[in-house]
Design a protein around this motif. Sequence first.
Motif, mmCIF file in Angstrom:
data_model
loop_
_atom_site.group_PDB
_atom_site.id
_atom_site.type_symbol
_atom_site.label_atom_id
_atom_site.label_comp_id
_atom_site.label_asym_id
_atom_site.label_seq_id
_atom_site.Cartn_x
_atom_site.Cartn_y
_atom_site.Cartn_z
ATOM 1 N N LEU A 121 38.318 -35.039 27.824
ATOM 2 C CA LEU A 121 36.911 -35.291 27.514
ATOM 3 C C LEU A 121 36.318 -34.233 26.605
ATOM 4 C CD1 LEU A 121 34.462 -37.069 27.988
ATOM 5 C CD2 LEU A 121 33.940 -35.703 30.024
ATOM 6 N N VAL A 122 36.529 -32.955 26.951
ATOM 7 C CA VAL A 122 35.904 -31.880 26.179
ATOM 8 C C VAL A 122 36.406 -31.844 24.728
ATOM 9 C CG1 VAL A 122 35.620 -29.381 25.995
ATOM 10 C CG2 VAL A 122 35.381 -30.503 28.210
ATOM 11 N N PRO A 123 37.734 -31.815 24.476
ATOM 12 C CA PRO A 123 38.162 -31.781 23.063
ATOM 13 C C PRO A 123 37.752 -33.014 22.276
ATOM 14 C CG PRO A 123 40.038 -32.088 24.539
ATOM 15 C CD PRO A 123 38.887 -31.736 25.385
ATOM 16 N N ILE A 124 37.745 -34.180 22.912
ATOM 17 C CA ILE A 124 37.348 -35.393 22.180
ATOM 18 C C ILE A 124 35.867 -35.374 21.870
ATOM 19 C CG2 ILE A 124 37.087 -37.891 22.421
ATOM 20 C CD1 ILE A 124 39.768 -37.923 23.846
ATOM 21 N N VAL A 125 35.048 -34.952 22.825
ATOM 22 C CA VAL A 125 33.610 -34.864 22.570
ATOM 23 C C VAL A 125 33.315 -33.860 21.467
ATOM 24 C CG1 VAL A 125 31.410 -34.139 23.560
ATOM 25 C CG2 VAL A 125 32.907 -35.673 24.844
ATOM 26 N N LEU A 126 33.997 -32.723 21.490
ATOM 27 C CA LEU A 126 33.795 -31.729 20.434
ATOM 28 C C LEU A 126 34.223 -32.277 19.077
ATOM 29 C CD1 LEU A 126 34.963 -28.419 22.166
ATOM 30 C CD2 LEU A 126 32.625 -29.136 21.650
ATOM 31 N N ALA A 127 35.346 -32.999 19.050
ATOM 32 C CA ALA A 127 35.800 -33.582 17.786
ATOM 33 C C ALA A 127 34.796 -34.586 17.251
ATOM 34 C CB ALA A 127 37.166 -34.240 17.979
ATOM 35 N N VAL A 128 34.228 -35.391 18.139
ATOM 36 C CA VAL A 128 33.231 -36.385 17.704
ATOM 37 C C VAL A 128 31.966 -35.693 17.200
ATOM 38 C CG1 VAL A 128 31.725 -38.236 18.500
ATOM 39 C CG2 VAL A 128 34.124 -38.206 19.187
ATOM 40 N N TRP A 154 37.413 -45.779 17.571
ATOM 41 C CA TRP A 154 38.215 -45.089 18.575
ATOM 42 C C TRP A 154 37.366 -44.345 19.587
ATOM 43 C CZ3 TRP A 154 39.067 -40.298 20.564
ATOM 44 C CH2 TRP A 154 40.187 -40.185 21.401
ATOM 45 N N ALA A 155 36.347 -43.592 19.141
ATOM 46 C CA ALA A 155 35.504 -42.861 20.091
ATOM 47 C C ALA A 155 34.791 -43.833 21.024
ATOM 48 C CB ALA A 155 34.494 -41.998 19.337
ATOM 49 N N MET A 156 34.387 -44.990 20.475
ATOM 50 C CA MET A 156 33.785 -46.020 21.326
ATOM 51 C C MET A 156 34.782 -46.480 22.392
ATOM 52 S SD MET A 156 34.286 -49.566 21.449
ATOM 53 C CE MET A 156 33.772 -50.305 22.995
ATOM 54 N N HIS A 157 36.037 -46.684 21.987
ATOM 55 C CA HIS A 157 37.078 -47.115 22.928
ATOM 56 C C HIS A 157 37.256 -46.090 24.050
ATOM 57 C CE1 HIS A 157 41.058 -48.541 24.312
ATOM 58 N NE2 HIS A 157 41.397 -47.257 24.292
ATOM 59 N N PHE A 158 37.328 -44.821 23.689
ATOM 60 C CA PHE A 158 37.539 -43.797 24.703
ATOM 61 C C PHE A 158 36.333 -43.693 25.636
ATOM 62 C CE2 PHE A 158 37.318 -39.466 26.312
ATOM 63 C CZ PHE A 158 38.575 -39.320 26.868
ATOM 64 N N MET A 159 35.122 -43.787 25.077
ATOM 65 C CA MET A 159 33.938 -43.704 25.921
ATOM 66 C C MET A 159 33.889 -44.860 26.910
ATOM 67 S SD MET A 159 31.331 -42.010 26.815
ATOM 68 C CE MET A 159 31.396 -40.771 25.514
ATOM 69 N N ALA A 160 34.253 -46.060 26.450
ATOM 70 C CA ALA A 160 34.273 -47.200 27.363
ATOM 71 C C ALA A 160 35.344 -47.038 28.429
ATOM 72 C CB ALA A 160 34.496 -48.491 26.578
ATOM 73 N N MET A 161 36.465 -46.388 28.075
ATOM 74 C CA MET A 161 37.539 -46.197 29.044
ATOM 75 C C MET A 161 37.165 -45.205 30.137
ATOM 76 S SD MET A 161 39.848 -48.294 28.327
ATOM 77 C CE MET A 161 41.054 -47.687 29.521
ATOM 78 N N LEU A 162 36.134 -44.389 29.905
ATOM 79 C CA LEU A 162 35.687 -43.482 30.970
ATOM 80 C C LEU A 162 35.192 -44.258 32.180
ATOM 81 C CD1 LEU A 162 33.744 -40.736 28.977
ATOM 82 C CD2 LEU A 162 36.031 -40.592 29.950
ATOM 83 N N GLY A 163 34.667 -45.454 31.962
ATOM 84 C CA GLY A 163 34.189 -46.260 33.075
ATOM 85 C C GLY A 163 35.228 -47.181 33.666
ATOM 86 N N PHE A 164 36.474 -47.078 33.190
ATOM 87 C CA PHE A 164 37.546 -47.941 33.680
ATOM 88 C C PHE A 164 38.220 -47.286 34.873
ATOM 89 C CE2 PHE A 164 42.049 -49.213 33.669
ATOM 90 C CZ PHE A 164 41.903 -50.585 33.783
ATOM 91 N N ALA A 165 38.383 -48.041 35.952
ATOM 92 C CA ALA A 165 39.020 -47.520 37.162
ATOM 93 C C ALA A 165 39.784 -48.647 37.843
ATOM 94 C CB ALA A 165 37.986 -46.930 38.116
ATOM 95 N N VAL A 166 40.844 -48.257 38.532
ATOM 96 C CA VAL A 166 41.659 -49.189 39.311
ATOM 97 C C VAL A 166 41.724 -48.659 40.732
ATOM 98 C CG1 VAL A 166 43.895 -50.319 39.563
ATOM 99 C CG2 VAL A 166 43.001 -49.810 37.276
ATOM 100 N N SER A 167 41.352 -49.494 41.683
ATOM 101 C CA SER A 167 41.362 -49.059 43.078
ATOM 102 C C SER A 167 42.795 -48.803 43.545
ATOM 103 C CB SER A 167 40.723 -50.139 43.968
ATOM 104 O OG SER A 167 41.449 -51.359 43.868
ATOM 105 N N GLY A 168 42.971 -47.690 44.236
ATOM 106 C CA GLY A 168 44.274 -47.371 44.803
ATOM 107 C C GLY A 168 45.144 -46.500 43.939
ATOM 108 N N THR A 169 44.691 -46.118 42.756
ATOM 109 C CA THR A 169 45.504 -45.274 41.888
ATOM 110 C C THR A 169 44.612 -44.469 40.959
ATOM 111 O OG1 THR A 169 47.280 -45.239 40.237
ATOM 112 C CG2 THR A 169 45.762 -47.091 40.170
ATOM 113 N N ARG A 170 45.112 -43.319 40.587
ATOM 114 C CA ARG A 170 44.423 -42.495 39.594
ATOM 115 C C ARG A 170 45.002 -42.785 38.226
ATOM 116 N NH1 ARG A 170 44.092 -36.359 41.597
ATOM 117 N NH2 ARG A 170 42.670 -36.332 39.820
#
Length: 295
Positions: free
Chosen positions: A217-224, A61-77
Amino acid sequence: MGEINHFEYGWITPALSYALSVLGSALGLVCAGRIRTATGAGQRVWWGLLAAWALGGTAIWAMHFMAMLGFAVSGTRIRYDVPLTAASTAIAVAAVGIGLAIVGTGRLTGVRLLAGGFFTGAGVAAMHYTGMAAMRLDGSLGYDRLRVALSVVIALVAATVALWLAMTVRRALAIIASALVMGIAVNGMHFTGMSALSVHLHEGRGAATGTEVSGLLVPIVLAVVFGVVGLVYALLAAPSDDDRAGAAYVAARLDGASAAAPAEPAPDPVGLRSRSTLAQPGTPFPSRRRTDRPS
C-alpha cells in the motif's frame, strides 16, 4: 466455495477507485492534447509517455489496486506476488502507450482508431487478469467465461472511445465530462471481471506466499502521489498555446522594430568625436613645432 466480498470497507474503496480513474483520465486527456500541438518528435514522445502513465498507470492500474483493497474471501487471507503485480503495471502503461502511438501518428482514421483500441483494450484486460493471477490464497480461482468475455468487450470499447477522446477533445469542460465517462467505463470493466470470479477453498490450510496488501500500500500510494504531482508540474511548466502565440507576437514586434529603426552612431557623451580629427583618414599627426615661425 469461499464467500467473496468486493466491498469489505463499504463505499470507500469504490469511491476512491472511481476518483483515481477520473483523475488519471483527465490528466491523460490533457497530456494527449499536448501530443497534437508538439513541435518535434521529442516532445511528442515525452507527452505520449506522460499520457500513457496517466491513463495506464493511474486511471487503470491504480484504480484496479484501490478496488482490490476492498476484495476479501472468507476463510483465507490474500497475499500478492510482487513481480506479477509489477508486470501488470507495465502491461497497462505499455498498452496505452502503443494505442497512443498508433492513433497519434499521422491522420486519425477509423482503421487506426480500431487498431489502437484493440491493442489498448486487450492490454487493459491482460492487466486485469494478470493482477488477479498475482493473488495468493488458500484456494483456486475460477472464472465464468461469459462474464470474462463481457469484461473484455467492455475493455475494447472503452479503450477505443478513450483513444478517440484523447485525439479529439480539447476544451476543459469536455475533458472533465470525458474523464467522468471514462471513469465509469474503467470501473465497469473491473467489477464485471471481478463478478466472474469464484474461489474454491482448499481443504488443507497452508501459509500463502507473497506480500500482504499492507506491504504494497505505502509504495504504491507514494508512486501514485508523486506520479500525479509530476504530471501536474509538467503540465503547468509547459508553455500553452496562448503562451506560444504571445511569444511569437512579441518576437515579431521586436523584429519589425529593429528593422525599421535607423542605424545610430555610438554614443559620444563628452563630444570627443566633434573635436578630434584623429579618427578621420588623411589627417596628419599633430606636432608641437610651430609652423607660423619665420624661417
